[in-house]
Design an enzyme around this catalytic site. Structure first.
Site, PDB file in Angstrom:
ATOM      1  N   GLY A  39       0.853  -1.187   0.000  1.00  0.00           N
ATOM      2  CA  GLY A  39       0.000   0.000   0.000  1.00  0.00           C
ATOM      3  C   GLY A  39       0.880   1.224   0.000  1.00  0.00           C
ATOM      4  N   ASN A  43       4.224   1.677   2.228  1.00  0.00           N
ATOM      5  CA  ASN A  43       5.498   1.660   1.502  1.00  0.00           C
ATOM      6  C   ASN A  43       6.301   2.930   1.769  1.00  0.00           C
ATOM      7  OD1 ASN A  43       4.614  -0.740   0.351  1.00  0.00           O
ATOM      8  ND2 ASN A  43       3.968   0.214  -1.558  1.00  0.00           N
ATOM      9  N   ASN A 184       3.795  11.029 -11.149  1.00  0.00           N
ATOM     10  CA  ASN A 184       4.601  10.430 -12.204  1.00  0.00           C
ATOM     11  C   ASN A 184       4.143  11.005 -13.536  1.00  0.00           C
ATOM     12  OD1 ASN A 184       2.238   9.081 -12.964  1.00  0.00           O
ATOM     13  ND2 ASN A 184       2.880   7.110 -12.126  1.00  0.00           N
ATOM     14  N   GLY A 222      10.236   7.471 -14.110  1.00  0.00           N
ATOM     15  CA  GLY A 222      10.806   6.134 -14.168  1.00  0.00           C
ATOM     16  C   GLY A 222      12.285   6.153 -14.468  1.00  0.00           C
ATOM     17  N   GLY A 252       7.709   4.402  -7.071  1.00  0.00           N
ATOM     18  CA  GLY A 252       7.203   5.740  -6.764  1.00  0.00           C
ATOM     19  C   GLY A 252       7.072   5.973  -5.269  1.00  0.00           C
ATOM     20  N   ASP A 253       6.677   4.940  -4.543  1.00  0.00           N
ATOM     21  CA  ASP A 253       6.548   5.056  -3.089  1.00  0.00           C
ATOM     22  C   ASP A 253       7.914   5.174  -2.427  1.00  0.00           C
ATOM     23  OD1 ASP A 253       3.819   4.751  -3.449  1.00  0.00           O
ATOM     24  OD2 ASP A 253       3.907   2.583  -3.169  1.00  0.00           O
ATOM     25  N   GLY A 288       8.871  -7.203  -4.375  1.00  0.00           N
ATOM     26  CA  GLY A 288       7.991  -6.702  -3.327  1.00  0.00           C
ATOM     27  C   GLY A 288       7.991  -5.188  -3.252  1.00  0.00           C
TER      28      GLY A 288
END
Length: 309
Positions: A39, A43, A184, A222, A252-253, A288
């Protein structure tokens, strides 16, 4: 030690590796399967905590097995979880994640309890805003929770990072109270109406988003890198680090959590972006999301190896 507040989602990640992402109606045989904490809120909180910040994390869980696993993870990471509540009438959130052989992914999220965070839930931690160095919130929770975080951050003059992911309609007038926004390229395109594909288009989009009244716009792109804009004459592009990615799900997190830690520590914007980019780069080299977040020592070693002080 820096004090970082993270308010937002928790979901249990159910991840399957497949040769390719399934088409509509298609069943793809895959494996291995991994389950773990995730989540966007969890994260980002994990990334900030592992970077060395004192993190107070606020979310809402169910009362099921997934909730027990979540609480165990938070305690192991040394977070303050005094403001995490449990709703016996809701499930703990889940995310079904498929990752293909090229590290691309698709995700379906059932927010469950963390999608029901109320204004009163957020106000229960108001005292923490009084001593916070920075606050961080995402779109992956209730609109009521997001608006309340903005309200309290403004009231207590706490710098606020808004990660507008996953993208959803949001009152533009509230964005004027946000200090940093971290979309992003897809989210930046939605916010600005300009398709972001490269540095030039990112610059145009960032300036357009800044017109909404947000002091600092940080567009993550990215493997291309990050474009940031903090007012006329301040825009710049920061290239990403080159790594061999195996799972990009939490990148991103990782960036947002690393950014929160670094900015809270008083590091300059550009250097904070470099630090956050390193956190994201290391994250994608592991499977993960929350478990893949690197430690402060790993990030510092990585930066040194890449010639960054």
């Amino acid at each position: 030690m820096t004090n970082v507040l993270v308010i937002g989602s928790y979901v249990t990640d159910l991840m399957t590796l497949t040769p390719n992402l399934p088409k509509p109606g298609e069943t793809v045989l895959g494996g291995p399967f991994k389950m773990g904490p995730g989540g966007k809120g969890a994260n980002q909180a994990t990334a900030a905590a592992r970077s060395g910040s004192n993190v107070t994390y606020m979310t809402k869980l169910g009362t099921d097995l997934f909730a027990e696993q979540a609480l165990k993870h938070f305690k192991n990471e040394g977070m303050n979880i005094d403001y995490i509540t449990q709703d016996p009438d809701e499930i703990t959130g889940t995310a079904q994640i498929i990752v293909d052989q090229f590290s691309e992914n698709c995700i379906a999220v059932a927010l469950g309890a963390c999608g029901k965070i109320t204004k009163d839930d957020v106000y229960s931690m108001e005292e923490k805003f009084e001593s916070a160095d920075i606050a961080l919130v995402q779109y992956e929770t209730s609109m009521e929770a997001i608006q309340t975080v903005i309200e309290l951050a403004t009231k207590h003059d706490v710098p606020l990072i808004l990660n507008p992911a996953p993208y959803r309609e949001f009152p533009f007038e509230l964005l004027k109270q946000v200090t940093y926004i971290t979309p992003n390229e897809i989210e930046a395109s939605e916010l600005s109406g300009i398709t972001v594909i490269d540095e030039e288009s990112a610059e145009k989009a960032a300036k357009k988003i800044a017109e909404l009244g947000i002091p600092t716009v940080i567009i993550t792109m990215g493997k291309q890198g990050v474009y940031y804009y903090a007012g006329e004459g301040t825009g710049a592009f920061v290239p990403s680090f080159s790594v061999e990615a195996v799972d990009t799900t939490g990148a991103g997190d990782a960036f947002s959590g690393g950014l929160a830690h670094s900015l809270a520590a008083g590091i300059s914007l550009k250097d904070s972006i470099r630090y956050a980019s390193a956190v994201a780069a290391l994250c994608v080299t592991k499977w993960g999301t929350a478990p893949a977040m690197p430690t402060k020592e790993e990030v510092e070693q990585f930066l040194n190896q890449n010639g960054v002080d």
